[in-house]
Design a protein around this motif. Sequence first.
Motif, PDB file in Angstrom:
ATOM      1  N   LYS A  34       0.824  -1.209   0.000  1.00 19.48           N
ATOM      2  CA  LYS A  34       0.000   0.000   0.000  1.00 19.48           C
ATOM      3  C   LYS A  34       0.859   1.261   0.000  1.00 19.48           C
ATOM      4  O   LYS A  34       0.571   2.215  -0.699  1.00 19.48           O
ATOM      5  CB  LYS A  34      -0.965  -0.004   1.186  1.00 19.48           C
ATOM      6  CG  LYS A  34      -2.086  -1.013   1.035  1.00 19.48           C
ATOM      7  CD  LYS A  34      -3.035  -0.962   2.198  1.00 19.48           C
ATOM      8  CE  LYS A  34      -4.092  -2.026   2.092  1.00 19.48           C
ATOM      9  NZ  LYS A  34      -5.008  -1.843   1.002  1.00 19.48           N
ATOM     10  N   THR A  72     -10.599   3.754   6.169  1.00 29.34           N
ATOM     11  CA  THR A  72     -11.509   3.878   5.042  1.00 29.34           C
ATOM     12  C   THR A  72     -12.864   3.285   5.390  1.00 29.34           C
ATOM     13  O   THR A  72     -12.985   2.456   6.275  1.00 29.34           O
ATOM     14  CB  THR A  72     -10.961   3.157   3.796  1.00 29.34           C
ATOM     15  OG1 THR A  72     -10.807   1.772   4.119  1.00 29.34           O
ATOM     16  CG2 THR A  72      -9.637   3.737   3.366  1.00 29.34           C
ATOM     17  N   THR A  77     -12.815   1.746  -0.739  1.00 33.23           N
ATOM     18  CA  THR A  77     -12.361   0.713  -1.673  1.00 33.23           C
ATOM     19  C   THR A  77     -12.321   1.259  -3.095  1.00 33.23           C
ATOM     20  O   THR A  77     -11.366   1.003  -3.830  1.00 33.23           O
ATOM     21  CB  THR A  77     -13.272  -0.532  -1.599  1.00 33.23           C
ATOM     22  OG1 THR A  77     -13.292  -1.006  -0.254  1.00 33.23           O
ATOM     23  CG2 THR A  77     -12.773  -1.630  -2.512  1.00 33.23           C
ATOM     24  N   GLU A  80      -9.336   3.381  -3.390  1.00 32.53           N
ATOM     25  CA  GLU A  80      -8.128   2.555  -3.399  1.00 32.53           C
ATOM     26  C   GLU A  80      -7.915   1.920  -4.770  1.00 32.53           C
ATOM     27  O   GLU A  80      -6.788   1.851  -5.268  1.00 32.53           O
ATOM     28  CB  GLU A  80      -8.236   1.479  -2.320  1.00 32.53           C
ATOM     29  CG  GLU A  80      -6.919   0.914  -1.926  1.00 32.53           C
ATOM     30  CD  GLU A  80      -6.982   0.145  -0.626  1.00 32.53           C
ATOM     31  OE1 GLU A  80      -5.942  -0.433  -0.281  1.00 32.53           O
ATOM     32  OE2 GLU A  80      -8.034   0.102   0.027  1.00 32.53           O
ATOM     33  N   ILE A 102      -5.360  -4.929  -2.834  1.00 35.54           N
ATOM     34  CA  ILE A 102      -6.210  -4.309  -1.820  1.00 35.54           C
ATOM     35  C   ILE A 102      -6.337  -5.180  -0.571  1.00 35.54           C
ATOM     36  O   ILE A 102      -6.193  -4.698   0.546  1.00 35.54           O
ATOM     37  CB  ILE A 102      -7.602  -3.987  -2.402  1.00 35.54           C
ATOM     38  CG1 ILE A 102      -7.463  -2.917  -3.476  1.00 35.54           C
ATOM     39  CG2 ILE A 102      -8.565  -3.536  -1.304  1.00 35.54           C
ATOM     40  CD1 ILE A 102      -8.703  -2.678  -4.282  1.00 35.54           C
TER      41      ILE A 102
END
Length: 142
Positions: A34, A72, A77, A80, A102
């Motif tokens: 990430k 989040t 999502t 992302e 993810i």
Amino acid sequence: MGISMSITLPEDVVDEIDNEAGNLGMSRSEYVRKHLHAGRRLFQSSGKLDRKMLQQLVEDDEAAALQDDLTTDAEGTEDEILAILPTDKNRAATKDELRTEIFGTTKEQKNRLSEALDYLEERDQISYTVNNNGEPVIYKND
């Protein structure tokens, strides 16, 4: 899917990564992935910092301010996904690649779930029992 890479980091950096990842409930590899993607987005293809994007992230959206908690929600999502996807069609990602980026690999997901359940059980917040089919099930303690 993806290609496995190995890097060497100083032990103190690995300790910091492990602590930060643990505080966020992430595996080390998920955390590094990430952060790698976030860093990649801040650099242009020339390798120079995209100051405009950094400035925009910090100033335009209070949720992105550096001092804020970056947890989040369901809408996170989608953000992302957009952060991960390349604009270059030749580098397009498959759904499996997105899922792994993810949520981590299936093994990482299972490890994260096991660690979280162990944590909750140690704190007497959950218990296990067996359902009518003889399968172990989990419930939240009162």
